[in-house]
Design a protein around this motif. Structure first.
Motif, PDB file in Angstrom:
ATOM      1  N   UNK A   5     -70.557 -11.471 105.630  1.00 30.90           N
ATOM      2  CA  UNK A   5     -69.852 -10.369 106.287  1.00 30.90           C
ATOM      3  C   UNK A   5     -70.145 -10.341 107.781  1.00 30.90           C
ATOM      4  N   UNK A   6     -71.407 -10.495 108.142  1.00 28.83           N
ATOM      5  CA  UNK A   6     -71.770 -10.449 109.563  1.00 28.83           C
ATOM      6  C   UNK A   6     -71.136 -11.591 110.342  1.00 28.83           C
ATOM      7  N   UNK A   7     -71.104 -12.765 109.738  1.00 28.92           N
ATOM      8  CA  UNK A   7     -70.492 -13.905 110.437  1.00 28.92           C
ATOM      9  C   UNK A   7     -69.012 -13.659 110.694  1.00 28.92           C
ATOM     10  N   UNK A   8     -68.322 -13.112 109.694  1.00 26.54           N
ATOM     11  CA  UNK A   8     -66.903 -12.814 109.860  1.00 26.54           C
ATOM     12  C   UNK A   8     -66.696 -11.709 110.892  1.00 26.54           C
ATOM     13  N   UNK A  65     -64.013 -21.006 104.674  1.00 23.98           N
ATOM     14  CA  UNK A  65     -63.555 -19.696 104.232  1.00 23.98           C
ATOM     15  C   UNK A  65     -63.620 -18.653 105.338  1.00 23.98           C
ATOM     16  N   UNK A  66     -64.695 -18.666 106.091  1.00 20.27           N
ATOM     17  CA  UNK A  66     -64.815 -17.701 107.186  1.00 20.27           C
ATOM     18  C   UNK A  66     -63.772 -17.974 108.261  1.00 20.27           C
ATOM     19  N   UNK A  67     -63.508 -19.249 108.545  1.00 24.25           N
ATOM     20  CA  UNK A  67     -62.474 -19.593 109.528  1.00 24.25           C
ATOM     21  C   UNK A  67     -61.101 -19.130 109.044  1.00 24.25           C
ATOM     22  N   UNK A  68     -60.818 -19.348 107.757  1.00 20.86           N
ATOM     23  CA  UNK A  68     -59.525 -18.932 107.192  1.00 20.86           C
ATOM     24  C   UNK A  68     -59.425 -17.409 107.173  1.00 20.86           C
ATOM     25  N   UNK A  69     -60.502 -16.746 106.782  1.00 18.72           N
ATOM     26  CA  UNK A  69     -60.487 -15.285 106.732  1.00 18.72           C
ATOM     27  C   UNK A  69     -60.302 -14.698 108.134  1.00 18.72           C
ATOM     28  N   UNK A  70     -60.949 -15.277 109.123  1.00 18.37           N
ATOM     29  CA  UNK A  70     -60.808 -14.795 110.491  1.00 18.37           C
ATOM     30  C   UNK A  70     -59.364 -14.913 110.964  1.00 18.37           C
ATOM     31  N   UNK A  71     -58.741 -16.024 110.657  1.00 24.99           N
ATOM     32  CA  UNK A  71     -57.333 -16.207 111.031  1.00 24.99           C
ATOM     33  C   UNK A  71     -56.445 -15.190 110.321  1.00 24.99           C
ATOM     34  N   UNK A  72     -56.747 -14.935 109.047  1.00 23.22           N
ATOM     35  CA  UNK A  72     -55.953 -13.980 108.281  1.00 23.22           C
ATOM     36  C   UNK A  72     -56.091 -12.572 108.870  1.00 23.22           C
ATOM     37  N   UNK A  86     -59.481  -5.549 106.902  1.00 24.67           N
ATOM     38  CA  UNK A  86     -58.456  -6.072 107.797  1.00 24.67           C
ATOM     39  C   UNK A  86     -58.782  -5.646 109.217  1.00 24.67           C
ATOM     40  N   UNK A  87     -57.924  -6.008 110.144  1.00 22.65           N
ATOM     41  CA  UNK A  87     -58.106  -5.664 111.556  1.00 22.65           C
ATOM     42  C   UNK A  87     -58.034  -4.153 111.742  1.00 22.65           C
ATOM     43  N   UNK A 139     -64.382 -11.749 114.360  1.00 34.42           N
ATOM     44  CA  UNK A 139     -63.117 -11.016 114.542  1.00 34.42           C
ATOM     45  C   UNK A 139     -63.288  -9.633 115.153  1.00 34.42           C
ATOM     46  N   UNK A 140     -64.513  -9.109 115.209  1.00 34.02           N
ATOM     47  CA  UNK A 140     -64.707  -7.756 115.715  1.00 34.02           C
ATOM     48  C   UNK A 140     -64.610  -6.732 114.597  1.00 34.02           C
ATOM     49  N   UNK A 141     -64.568  -5.447 114.929  1.00 42.57           N
ATOM     50  CA  UNK A 141     -64.571  -4.381 113.924  1.00 42.57           C
ATOM     51  C   UNK A 141     -63.432  -4.517 112.918  1.00 42.57           C
ATOM     52  N   UNK A 142     -63.783  -4.306 111.650  1.00 42.53           N
ATOM     53  CA  UNK A 142     -62.798  -4.366 110.578  1.00 42.53           C
ATOM     54  C   UNK A 142     -62.775  -3.048 109.816  1.00 42.53           C
ATOM     55  N   UNK A 143     -61.582  -2.599 109.469  1.00 42.89           N
ATOM     56  CA  UNK A 143     -61.440  -1.488 108.524  1.00 42.89           C
ATOM     57  C   UNK A 143     -61.704  -2.055 107.138  1.00 42.89           C
TER      58      UNK A 143
END
Length: 320
Positions: free
Chosen positions: A129-132, A16-23, A42-43, A136-140
């Motif tokens: 949340x922290x792993x994601x 899930x984290x891998x898929x969410x990161x890609x998304x 999101x980004x 991916x870096x900062x998220x809005x």
């Protein structure tokens, strides 16, 4: 169709984290657990993605989302000025339910909305949340609900409100440990000011910072426009002048008593002055807990702008 992952299962969590990161990297929306309520994120550096987030929640640019980060280092890269207490607050309460509003680094290539040059930053205490975020870096990230509706404390509640068309991935981290939203503190002034009371109490903040101005209670005082204050002041002056002309002989006979006091205009002037302070951002009644302040010179800018800095959540007060 959204993809849902049960993060209680180790394999599903990893996938899930891998898929969410890609998304997120594709500018899509994901729902993730935090240590307060569920968030939709999101980004942060994709203007189109942030615009999609606001549209999905039913918000405008006047209500920009906070930014979640996975480390203090990531946060400091987004902030131009932490003020006198920013780093101390981070070290004491991060990761945790404390959002800090600071002046944003002006060179950042992002568009979160009408932020007035500020950014609201938080590092959540949630392993998913922290792993994601570290991936991916900062998220809005805003609360995972339609604007005006209750914040989601379970993934199912977020899915019910947001649906499975606009959100690419749902990360199910179980029920939120605490449904209380984060405390929001504005550090863009010399003295920290609570913009929203939450999981971190003002007493805890004062143990770190010393002086902290409490949240202005909404609805206890009718907002007063500057033009109304000016009209009230002119009316008081005119009344005093009229009283002075009509009572000049009496004043001479009583040792020069103030005609404004004789006519009752002292009360009117006091009201106008108090309204002016409120219009300038004075905190005349603070947040629950008995905190009271006097005057607004330290918290409200003298340029007339309000201390909310464009980062306050909407009426549902459900930002995470």
């Amino acid at each position: 169709m959204s993809r849902i992952y049960d993060c209680a299962d180790e394999t599903a969590r990893k996938d899930g984290i891998a898929d969410a990161a890609s998304a997120v990297r594709r500018g899509e929306l994901v729902v993730l657990p935090t240590d307060t309520v569920y968030g939709i994120g999101t980004d942060a550096f994709s203007p189109a993605a942030v615009a999609n987030l606001l549209a999905t929640k039913g918000r405008g640019r006047d209500m920009p989302p906070p930014v979640l980060v996975g480390s203090m280092r990531a946060a400091t890269a987004l902030i131009e000025d932490l003020g006198n207490h920013g780093r101390d607050l981070m070290e004491e309460f991060w990761p945790g339910p404390l959002t800090l509003v600071c002046t944003a680094t002006p060179s950042l290539s992002w568009d979160l909305g009408d932020t007035k040059g500020t950014v609201a930053v938080r590092m959540p205490m949630d392993p998913v949340a922290l792993e994601l975020l570290k991936e991916v870096g900062p998220m809005a990230v805003s609360s995972a609900n339609k604007s005006g509706l209750p914040a989601a404390t379970r993934m199912e509640e977020a899915l019910e409100q947001l649906g499975d068309e606009d959100v690419a991935v749902y990360l199910d981290g179980g029920e939120a440990d605490s449904p209380v939203a984060s405390t929001i503190v504005d550090l863009t002034y010399a003295v920290p000011r609570v913009l929203r009371s939450g999981a971190i109490s003002i007493e805890q903040l004062r143990a770190v910072c010393g002086t902290v101005i409490g949240e202005l209670r909404q609805g206890r005082m009718k907002p007063v426009r500057e033009d109304e204050v000016a009209k009230a002041g002119e009316a008081a002056k005119a009344s005093r002048r009229a009283a002075s002309r009509s009572e000049a002989p009496a004043a001479a006979g009583t040792g020069g008593a103030d005609p404004a006091q004789a006519s009752g205009d002292g009360a009117s002037e006091g009201t106008a002055s108090g309204s002016g302070a409120a219009a300038a951002g004075a905190d005349t009644e603070a947040a629950p807990g008995g905190d009271r302040t006097t005057g607004g010179g330290t918290a409200a800018g003298q340029d007339g702008r309000t201390p909310e800095t464009g980062q306050l959540p909407d009426g549902d007060r459900s930002e995470n």
